[in-house]
Scaffold this motif. Structure first.
Motif, PDB file in Angstrom:
ATOM      1  N   ALA A 101      37.089  41.843  39.465  1.00 46.76           N
ATOM      2  CA  ALA A 101      37.611  43.021  38.767  1.00 46.76           C
ATOM      3  C   ALA A 101      36.741  43.394  37.573  1.00 46.76           C
ATOM      4  CB  ALA A 101      39.043  42.767  38.317  1.00 46.76           C
ATOM      5  N   SER A 102      36.079  42.423  36.984  1.00 49.04           N
ATOM      6  CA  SER A 102      35.228  42.701  35.820  1.00 49.04           C
ATOM      7  C   SER A 102      33.994  43.518  36.190  1.00 49.04           C
ATOM      8  CB  SER A 102      34.789  41.388  35.168  1.00 49.04           C
ATOM      9  OG  SER A 102      35.902  40.640  34.714  1.00 49.04           O
ATOM     10  N   TRP A 103      33.603  43.476  37.461  1.00 52.96           N
ATOM     11  CA  TRP A 103      32.423  44.201  37.909  1.00 52.96           C
ATOM     12  C   TRP A 103      32.748  45.605  38.397  1.00 52.96           C
ATOM     13  CZ3 TRP A 103      27.504  42.081  37.598  1.00 52.96           C
ATOM     14  CH2 TRP A 103      27.446  40.721  37.274  1.00 52.96           C
ATOM     15  N   ARG A 104      34.052  45.910  38.521  1.00 55.54           N
ATOM     16  CA  ARG A 104      34.464  47.210  39.037  1.00 55.54           C
ATOM     17  C   ARG A 104      34.383  48.254  37.928  1.00 55.54           C
ATOM     18  NH1 ARG A 104      39.265  45.811  40.637  1.00 55.54           N
ATOM     19  NH2 ARG A 104      38.419  44.833  42.512  1.00 55.54           N
ATOM     20  N   LEU A 105      33.793  49.408  38.241  1.00 54.44           N
ATOM     21  CA  LEU A 105      33.630  50.473  37.261  1.00 54.44           C
ATOM     22  C   LEU A 105      34.587  51.618  37.542  1.00 54.44           C
ATOM     23  CD1 LEU A 105      29.722  50.639  37.018  1.00 54.44           C
ATOM     24  CD2 LEU A 105      31.298  49.518  35.438  1.00 54.44           C
TER      25      LEU A 105
END
Length: 329
Positions: free
Chosen positions: A238-242
């Protein structure tokens, strides 16, 4: 024409500090909204790489010096110190301390840069000449003014605005007292890496003057190094989702303005005036952020802030006077 060329490094370094001040405001907001600093460092340099690579290929293909393996190793180390270590360790340190401490510690950069360049004989630090005395006194004034700006409050002044343009919602202090020492050590370590980055840039610029190509390689190696670090320590998908939000705006701003424009301007200013020149202007960023915060977040300034600004301006004038008036000394 000569006067314009002579003023270019001064204008460039002021633009750098203005750009960094804007990024500090955006990063402050985006990180509080949950942006992972590990992912942030990766994405911003990938954006910069996509912009710089075609520009460097087109504009410098006929005047780009040949690459050698030792030079590539130097650029790899340059990216490691100036980006991978500096930025990741800096943001990690902020988790354990406060922005006030980070701003105060940034004032070691001009002093460290001046000392190291004097040891390496990259800068003259003679007390016998007016030029040497002006630059030493100016550096001391800049550091002292920044410390006064940060730590000495005095009475409050009237705010510039009655209500903040942007509301900040802090969730309370989650730091423990025993973590402040750890945070300070981490931030100081990041600034030591940044100092090494400034000095190493000056060395590499002498043998590889193609600035766009140099910054392209820096962003390339930084993307590889930061990706390796992020894949190890940031495994939450989720941290990589923009998404279309302030976090994405911050990544785009820092990728285009900071990692493209300011990296190039820094390389230019260091190549023209040396690493001490670039480091001396760092306290100016603290002043800009302070006044931006007063307008955007309705933070009230203290009398100590204005006195600190005055001391910093005097220090910058001394350094610039020492560099220009006796440039042939």
């Amino acid at each position: 024409m000569k006067s314009t060329k002579a003023c270019a490094p001064y204008l460039g370094i002021v633009v750098v500090q203005l750009a960094y001040a804007g990024s500090n405001i955006l990063c402050k907001l985006a990180l509080e909204q949950g942006l992972s600093f590990l992912v942030f460092v990766v994405y911003r340099h990938l954006i910069a790489l996509l912009i710089l690579a075609p520009l460097a290929y087109v504009l410098e293909r006929n005047r780009r010096p040949s690459l050698s393996f030792p030079l590539l190793v130097k650029v790899f180390i340059l990216a490691m110190f100036g980006i991978t270590i500096h930025q990741n360790v800096y943001y990690l340190g902020l988790d354990y301390t406060s922005p006030t401490v980070a701003s105060a510690l940034s004032n070691v950069i001009p002093a460290l840069t001046f000392i190291l360049t004097a040891i390496l004989r990259m800068e003259k630090a003679s007390l016998r000449s007016p030029k040497g005395r002006a630059r030493i006194v100016g550096t001391i004034f800049c550091i002292s003014g920044a410390l006064v700006f940060t730590f000495w409050k005095g009475f409050l002044l009237e705010g510039f605005v009655k209500r903040p343009l942007i509301e900040m919602h802090a969730e309370g202090d989650v730091h423990h007292k025993e973590d402040w020492l750890k945070g300070s050590v981490l931030i100081l370590t990041s600034y030591i890496a940044y100092t090494a980055w400034l000095i190493l840039q000056a060395i590499i610029c002498e043998v590889y003057p193609a600035r766009l190509s140099l910054n392209t390689m820096i962003c390339f190696f930084a993307s590889l190094q930061s990706s390796a670090v992020a894949l190890v320590f940031e495994r939450n998908a989720a941290s990589w989702r923009l998404n279309w939000n302030l976090q994405l705006l911050t990544i785009i701003y820092c990728g285009t303005v900071i990692s493209c424009l300011t990296y190039y301007l820094l390389t230019y200013c260091i190549g023209e005036k040396g690493p001490v020149f670039a480091a001396t202007f760092i306290p100016l960023q603290l002043v800009i952020v302070g006044f931006l915060s007063a307008f955007i977040f309705a933070e009230r300034l203290h009398i100590g802030s204005l006195i600190g600004v005055f001391i910093i301006i005097v220090g910058l004038y001394c350094v610039l006077w020492g560099k220009s008036r006796y440039s042939n000394e």
